[in-house]
Write a protein that holds these residues in place. Structure first.
Motif, PDB file in Angstrom:
ATOM      1  N   THR A 143      -0.016   9.772  -4.648  1.00 12.59           N
ATOM      2  CA  THR A 143      -0.996   9.180  -5.555  1.00 12.59           C
ATOM      3  C   THR A 143      -0.513   7.789  -5.957  1.00 12.59           C
ATOM      4  OG1 THR A 143       0.062   9.997  -7.571  1.00 12.59           O
ATOM      5  CG2 THR A 143      -1.611  11.443  -6.518  1.00 12.59           C
ATOM      6  N   HIS A 144      -1.436   6.986  -6.436  1.00 13.06           N
ATOM      7  CA  HIS A 144      -1.085   5.659  -6.942  1.00 13.06           C
ATOM      8  C   HIS A 144      -0.054   5.787  -8.065  1.00 13.06           C
ATOM      9  CE1 HIS A 144      -1.564   1.507  -8.258  1.00 13.06           C
ATOM     10  NE2 HIS A 144      -1.678   1.986  -9.482  1.00 13.06           N
ATOM     11  N   ASP A 191       3.443   2.091   2.960  1.00 13.48           N
ATOM     12  CA  ASP A 191       2.870   1.902   4.290  1.00 13.48           C
ATOM     13  C   ASP A 191       3.201   0.463   4.695  1.00 13.48           C
ATOM     14  OD1 ASP A 191       1.442   1.518   6.590  1.00 13.48           O
ATOM     15  OD2 ASP A 191      -0.431   2.340   5.807  1.00 13.48           O
ATOM     16  N   ARG A 212       1.820   5.150   0.873  1.00 14.84           N
ATOM     17  CA  ARG A 212       1.483   6.092   1.943  1.00 14.84           C
ATOM     18  C   ARG A 212       0.434   7.055   1.394  1.00 14.84           C
ATOM     19  NH1 ARG A 212       4.266   6.351   6.463  1.00 14.84           N
ATOM     20  NH2 ARG A 212       4.056   8.588   6.597  1.00 14.84           N
ATOM     21  N   PRO A 213      -0.511   7.505   2.226  1.00 11.65           N
ATOM     22  CA  PRO A 213      -1.656   8.281   1.733  1.00 11.65           C
ATOM     23  C   PRO A 213      -1.314   9.628   1.098  1.00 11.65           C
ATOM     24  CG  PRO A 213      -1.678   8.145   4.132  1.00 11.65           C
ATOM     25  CD  PRO A 213      -0.580   7.241   3.655  1.00 11.65           C
ATOM     26  N   GLU A 214      -0.144  10.167   1.403  1.00  9.48           N
ATOM     27  CA  GLU A 214       0.206  11.467   0.814  1.00  9.48           C
ATOM     28  C   GLU A 214       0.627  11.361  -0.658  1.00  9.48           C
ATOM     29  OE1 GLU A 214       3.891  10.326   3.325  1.00  9.48           O
ATOM     30  OE2 GLU A 214       1.725  10.115   3.488  1.00  9.48           O
ATOM     31  N   TYR A 265       0.865  -1.169   0.000  1.00  9.51           N
ATOM     32  CA  TYR A 265       0.000   0.000   0.000  1.00  9.51           C
ATOM     33  C   TYR A 265       0.904   1.221   0.000  1.00  9.51           C
ATOM     34  CZ  TYR A 265      -3.915  -2.901   1.627  1.00  9.51           C
ATOM     35  OH  TYR A 265      -4.902  -3.848   1.751  1.00  9.51           O
TER      36      TYR A 265
END
Length: 138
Positions: free
Chosen positions: A18-19, A110, A14-16, A12
């Motif tokens: 983009t894919h 992540d 990290r949320p900051e 996954y």
């Protein structure tokens, strides 16, 4: 029967990030450093299975009526290593250049959500259409 060891890792981002930026980091920054290590340490094949959320959502929508109880993956990619022997894992993990190839991993991945698996892979249907390793198949 031809059998190899398969090591898989789900990642996954990290949320900051983009894919797209995450995949670019893996392909353009991590892999150029990691591939020489893999070649030195007995990794026979490395595949990156990209799993963008729009495709997973589409799959879920299409399969929902057929498999309503199933859960659907939401990770960004699935990494597959093919090896002759599980000892090859320790070889590349202990290679000093491996540490260099993952030095920015915590900025992108992540790691608390990573999922690993190991086992044997045996082909049954090849891209050529040939069926192998299936007794009594004609």
């Amino acid at each position: 029967m031809a059998t190899h060891v398969k090591l898989t890792v789900t990642h996954y981002r990290r949320p900051e990030h983009t894919h797209e930026a995450f995949m670019k980091w893996i392909i353009e920054e991590h892999l150029p450093l990691a591939i020489p290590v893999f070649k030195r340490c007995g990794v026979l094949n490395y595949s990156l299975f990209e799993t963008p959320s729009d495709m997973n959502e589409g799959l879920k929508a299409n399969m929902g009526g057929h498999r309503a109880a199933w859960d659907y993956a939401d990770f960004d990619c699935f990494i597959e290593y093919t090896l002759n022997d599980p000892k090859n894992i320790g070889e590349f993990l202990s290679d000093p250049d491996w540490a260099k190839s993952i030095e920015h991993q915590d900025d992108w991945v992540d790691t608390t959500k990573a999922l690993m698996s190991i086992g044997y892979i045996t082909p049954y249907l090849l891209e050529s259409g040939e069926v192998v390793n299936v007794p009594n198949f004609s």
